[in-house]
Structures are given as C-alpha cells and as structure tokens.
Scaffold this active site. Structure first.
Site, short mmCIF file in Angstrom:
data_model
loop_
_atom_site.label_atom_id
_atom_site.label_comp_id
_atom_site.label_asym_id
_atom_site.label_seq_id
_atom_site.Cartn_x
_atom_site.Cartn_y
_atom_site.Cartn_z
N GLU A 28 2.56 52.41 60.62
CA GLU A 28 2.57 53.78 61.14
C GLU A 28 3.31 54.65 60.14
O GLU A 28 4.50 54.44 59.91
CB GLU A 28 3.28 53.86 62.49
CG GLU A 28 2.54 53.21 63.62
CD GLU A 28 3.29 53.33 64.95
OE1 GLU A 28 4.52 53.60 64.94
OE2 GLU A 28 2.65 53.15 65.98
N ASN A 48 -0.34 68.34 52.78
CA ASN A 48 -0.64 68.72 51.40
C ASN A 48 -0.72 67.45 50.55
O ASN A 48 -0.02 66.48 50.83
CB ASN A 48 0.44 69.63 50.84
CG ASN A 48 0.55 70.93 51.60
OD1 ASN A 48 -0.45 71.48 52.04
ND2 ASN A 48 1.75 71.42 51.77
N HIS A 61 11.24 73.25 44.40
CA HIS A 61 10.59 74.28 45.19
C HIS A 61 11.17 74.37 46.59
O HIS A 61 11.66 73.39 47.13
CB HIS A 61 9.09 74.00 45.31
CG HIS A 61 8.39 73.90 44.00
ND1 HIS A 61 7.32 73.06 43.81
CD2 HIS A 61 8.59 74.53 42.82
CE1 HIS A 61 6.88 73.19 42.56
NE2 HIS A 61 7.64 74.07 41.94
N LYS A 71 9.75 69.00 55.04
CA LYS A 71 8.70 68.24 54.36
C LYS A 71 8.92 66.75 54.61
O LYS A 71 10.03 66.24 54.47
CB LYS A 71 8.73 68.48 52.85
CG LYS A 71 8.43 69.90 52.45
CD LYS A 71 8.54 70.09 50.94
CE LYS A 71 8.26 71.52 50.55
NZ LYS A 71 8.41 71.73 49.10
N HIS A 118 13.15 70.99 46.78
CA HIS A 118 12.50 69.68 46.65
C HIS A 118 11.67 69.61 45.37
O HIS A 118 11.06 70.60 44.96
CB HIS A 118 11.59 69.44 47.86
CG HIS A 118 10.78 68.20 47.73
ND1 HIS A 118 9.45 68.22 47.35
CD2 HIS A 118 11.10 66.90 47.90
CE1 HIS A 118 9.01 66.98 47.30
NE2 HIS A 118 9.97 66.16 47.62
N LYS A 168 5.04 78.17 35.54
CA LYS A 168 5.71 78.78 36.69
C LYS A 168 7.08 78.14 36.92
O LYS A 168 8.05 78.83 37.22
CB LYS A 168 4.81 78.61 37.92
CG LYS A 168 5.33 79.19 39.19
CD LYS A 168 4.29 78.96 40.28
CE LYS A 168 4.81 79.33 41.63
NZ LYS A 168 3.83 79.08 42.70
#
Length: 182
Positions: A28, A48, A61, A71, A118, A168
């Site tokens: 799981e 994502n 980020h 996240k 992160h 970036k």
C-alpha cells in the site's frame, strides 16, 4: 506500513509493508485511514510525476500561504536524494534540512508538510518520481531557494561536473535573501 519520525518535527518517512511472492510484490503506497491514525491528515488532490536523468537537481521549490503544499514523495523507477528544508520561522529546526534516499528498491516515501522547501537530485541513470499534493499549483505563490546555497550547504551527492539545473532554478534567491515566511 510504519511511520518514522525524522530529526525535523512533522517531517516523516513512510516505510511500506511489502508482500513478496513468486509473482512479484504488493504494498500500500497510500492508505488514508492509516495516515490519519498516525496524524497525517492531508487531503491530497493531485498526483504529479517527473522523469529526470542522472545529475539533475530539481528544487528547492515551495508555495507560500495560503497555497502552501504538503507533498508525499516516492520513486517509481531509479533513486533520488530527497531534500526538505524547514522554513517555519517558529520551528526549532528553522533553516535545517533533512535528506533521505528514496528509490524504487526501498519504496520509502517522504511526507513533506507545508512550510518546507523541497527538492531532489537524481542518483541513478534515470528516475521517475511521483508525488501527491494537497493544493493545486498557484503561480503567484511559487517560490524557491537556490540549490547550492552556501548557508544551507546541502550535499546533493552528485558530482558537481554532472549537475543539471533548470535556468529557472539557477536564478532562485539564496536562503538569506528570502523575504517570505510561513
């Protein structure tokens, strides 16, 4: 599954219980009830996925409030060094970072709560990374910290000659230059 507390409060590693047999394995990756039993109460709304080659560093980020994201990060193929930086001003570990190797082999996940920057570096030839988020992307709330910031001094475990970073990410501010908080 077991939940392992890291050296930074609220940042945890999820270790799945893996069932192996002659066919392969099963585990799981996410079970809302088990997460809630362990104090992880995020409502994930989007998955994502990214694919990167060896030496790529993505990050650091984050999104600021009110669009800060939690996240849940895992690796489907390959291996990465996953890094989270505590940016919660009231935290005793403000400005500290934690890193862990996540891989398709170890099947660990890192639960990164809001209030953290992160990023990750790719340690294998290629890596496919998947992560759940509890907030949608919001361009005006997007922020970051330069990956090679001297104050944070993160060891990305990548040969400096092999580092690949987006344009970036190269222009992100340093840790001491950030003007936002959680």
């Amino acid at each position: 599954m077991t939940i392992q507390q890291t050296t930074i409060q609220d940042l945890v590693i999820i270790n799945p219980t893996i069932f192996n047999d002659e066919r392969g394995y099963f585990f799981e990756a996410y079970n809302q009830a088990k997460f809630q039993e362990n104090g992880i109460r995020y409502k994930f709304i989007q998955d994502n996925q990214s694919f990167s080659t060896k030496g790529v560093i993505r990050g650091l980020h984050l999104q600021i409030n009110p669009f800060a994201q939690a996240k849940l990060v895992r690796v489907l193929q390959g291996a990465i060094l996953d890094v989270a930086v505590d940016l919660r001003k009231d935290s005793p570990t403000y400005g500290q970072h934690f890193s862990v190797i996540l891989s398709a082999d170890n099947k660990k996940q890192l639960m990164v709560p809001p209030g953290f920057a992160h990023g990750f570096s790719v340690l294998s030839e290629t890596a496919c990374v998947m992560y759940k988020v509890d907030q949608l992307y919001h361009k005006d709330s997007e922020r970051g910290i330069k990956y090679n910031d001297a104050t944070l001094a993160i060891d990305w475990q990548v040969n400096p000659d092999e580092v690949v970073v987006s344009e970036k990410d190269l222009i992100l501010p340093g840790f001491n230059d950030i003007d936002w908080e959680f």
